[in-house]
Design a protein around this motif. Sequence first.
Motif, PDB file in Angstrom:
ATOM      1  N   LEU A 180       4.459 -16.525  -6.403  1.00  0.00           N
ATOM      2  CA  LEU A 180       5.666 -16.602  -5.573  1.00  0.00           C
ATOM      3  C   LEU A 180       5.609 -15.623  -4.407  1.00  0.00           C
ATOM      4  N   ARG A 181       4.952 -14.477  -4.594  1.00  0.00           N
ATOM      5  CA  ARG A 181       4.573 -13.518  -3.559  1.00  0.00           C
ATOM      6  C   ARG A 181       5.670 -12.556  -3.105  1.00  0.00           C
ATOM      7  N   ASP A 182       6.898 -12.737  -3.516  1.00  0.00           N
ATOM      8  CA  ASP A 182       7.945 -11.764  -3.163  1.00  0.00           C
ATOM      9  C   ASP A 182       8.868 -11.603  -4.369  1.00  0.00           C
ATOM     10  N   TYR A 183       8.247 -11.338  -5.499  1.00  0.00           N
ATOM     11  CA  TYR A 183       8.929 -11.347  -6.790  1.00  0.00           C
ATOM     12  C   TYR A 183       9.354  -9.918  -7.133  1.00  0.00           C
ATOM     13  N   HIS A 184      10.601  -9.585  -6.812  1.00  0.00           N
ATOM     14  CA  HIS A 184      11.105  -8.244  -7.103  1.00  0.00           C
ATOM     15  C   HIS A 184      12.609  -8.317  -7.324  1.00  0.00           C
ATOM     16  N   VAL A 185      13.216  -7.177  -7.669  1.00  0.00           N
ATOM     17  CA  VAL A 185      14.580  -7.189  -8.177  1.00  0.00           C
ATOM     18  C   VAL A 185      15.621  -7.612  -7.147  1.00  0.00           C
ATOM     19  N   LEU A 200      14.568 -16.585  -5.858  1.00  0.00           N
ATOM     20  CA  LEU A 200      14.779 -16.750  -4.422  1.00  0.00           C
ATOM     21  C   LEU A 200      13.517 -16.332  -3.679  1.00  0.00           C
ATOM     22  N   ASP A 201      13.416 -16.718  -2.422  1.00  0.00           N
ATOM     23  CA  ASP A 201      12.400 -16.206  -1.501  1.00  0.00           C
ATOM     24  C   ASP A 201      10.971 -16.475  -1.992  1.00  0.00           C
ATOM     25  N   PHE A 202      10.656 -17.731  -2.157  1.00  0.00           N
ATOM     26  CA  PHE A 202       9.346 -18.122  -2.669  1.00  0.00           C
ATOM     27  C   PHE A 202       8.615 -19.070  -1.721  1.00  0.00           C
ATOM     28  N   LEU A 214       3.233  -9.815 -10.777  1.00  0.00           N
ATOM     29  CA  LEU A 214       3.539  -8.700 -11.675  1.00  0.00           C
ATOM     30  C   LEU A 214       3.511  -7.383 -10.901  1.00  0.00           C
ATOM     31  N   VAL A 215       2.550  -7.226 -10.018  1.00  0.00           N
ATOM     32  CA  VAL A 215       2.507  -6.049  -9.147  1.00  0.00           C
ATOM     33  C   VAL A 215       3.745  -5.991  -8.260  1.00  0.00           C
ATOM     34  N   SER A 216       4.116  -7.137  -7.695  1.00  0.00           N
ATOM     35  CA  SER A 216       5.287  -7.187  -6.820  1.00  0.00           C
ATOM     36  C   SER A 216       6.530  -6.697  -7.551  1.00  0.00           C
ATOM     37  N   LEU A 217       6.632  -7.057  -8.818  1.00  0.00           N
ATOM     38  CA  LEU A 217       7.787  -6.643  -9.624  1.00  0.00           C
ATOM     39  C   LEU A 217       7.721  -5.169 -10.004  1.00  0.00           C
ATOM     40  N   LEU A 218       6.557  -4.705 -10.431  1.00  0.00           N
ATOM     41  CA  LEU A 218       6.446  -3.391 -11.057  1.00  0.00           C
ATOM     42  C   LEU A 218       6.047  -2.283 -10.089  1.00  0.00           C
ATOM     43  N   GLY A 255      -2.592  -4.568  -6.464  1.00  0.00           N
ATOM     44  CA  GLY A 255      -1.588  -3.562  -6.152  1.00  0.00           C
ATOM     45  C   GLY A 255      -1.978  -2.760  -4.926  1.00  0.00           C
ATOM     46  N   ALA A 256      -3.228  -2.326  -4.884  1.00  0.00           N
ATOM     47  CA  ALA A 256      -3.689  -1.549  -3.729  1.00  0.00           C
ATOM     48  C   ALA A 256      -3.656  -2.404  -2.466  1.00  0.00           C
ATOM     49  N   GLN A 257      -4.136  -3.642  -2.579  1.00  0.00           N
ATOM     50  CA  GLN A 257      -4.133  -4.529  -1.406  1.00  0.00           C
ATOM     51  C   GLN A 257      -2.717  -4.771  -0.917  1.00  0.00           C
ATOM     52  N   ARG A 258      -1.813  -5.060  -1.859  1.00  0.00           N
ATOM     53  CA  ARG A 258      -0.437  -5.358  -1.476  1.00  0.00           C
ATOM     54  C   ARG A 258       0.234  -4.146  -0.830  1.00  0.00           C
TER      55      ARG A 258
END
Length: 327
Positions: A180-185, A200-202, A214-218, A255-258
């Motif tokens: 989804l690429r923008d998966y956060h709270v 939202l925002d997918f 998972l990185v996007s979230l955490l 994570g590093a790339q993002r």
Amino acid sequence: MTPPADAAAFLASVGWEGAVIAPLAGDASFRRYFRVTRGGHSAVLMDAPPPHEDPRPFIAIARWLVGRGFAAPAILGADEVRGLVLIEDFGDDRMREAIEADPDATAKLYSDAVDLLAALRGHAPEGLAPYDAAVLHREAALFPEWYTPIVGLDVDVEGYRAAWDRVFAHAIADNPVTVLRDYHVENLMLVGPMRTLGLLDFQDALAGHAAYDLVSLLQDARRDVEPSIEQAMLERYLGATGEGDAFLNAYHVLGAQRNAKILGIFTRLWKRDGKPRYAALCPRVWAYLERDLSQPVLAPVAAWFDDNVPPELRGDPHVLASRGEGE
């Protein structure tokens, strides 16, 4: 946040004539959102103006998610030419505010978000472009393009690409999932009496490695995620999916790339687009990036950062650029 000139006509064409339009939110892109109300009912108007935005991916992915039992907004009407989409209103109960109001709910809410990702990987992606090495390189390049020159650094760009080249193999999925690429709270809503997680925002979804969301979230650029929560949720995901060390390597590489990409994007949002609040988020992003760079799998990239970006220039680019101008 003035509604687009043709909003009223569009709403009338999809059965919402005379609806009241009120600003709801903007984001880091050109998209804007408005809440429309009529007769005790509400919906959300998304303004995704061409040529800057294309609403068709959002519509397609929303329908794909709903068809597989995930809570994405129903599409109530669309004018793809004008970039106007009327979608189901998920309300105002975001995961972020729910955590702030009740910190004791943090672990439960993050667990629900992790479980959703574990379920999502069970559905093969359809019609999505690959999240391949070319895309990863293009995104990572935003860091030397925007961040380093702003803080006065002349870095080894070829060496930067070569360092990433040595680690990106870990981040390419053998069996891609919908990312989804923008998966956060701030993009997760609590919907209905069961407080189901709404998505939202997918619209930028790609077919790639499951570790990215998972990185996007955490490693959330907009709020601190305690290392203990990150570790507990990683363990939960691994337990649910049977993944192991290879997944963890992918998690830290992505994570590093993002985070490197985000440093470039947030610098651009401040410098080019006049949104200084994004620059102020960069110290948090640096903390996540350095956490990932400490992993052995990222040794080539960590060495590049050690050689090219001194610790005193890892922070808020707005502040650091101001100091340089004053010297």
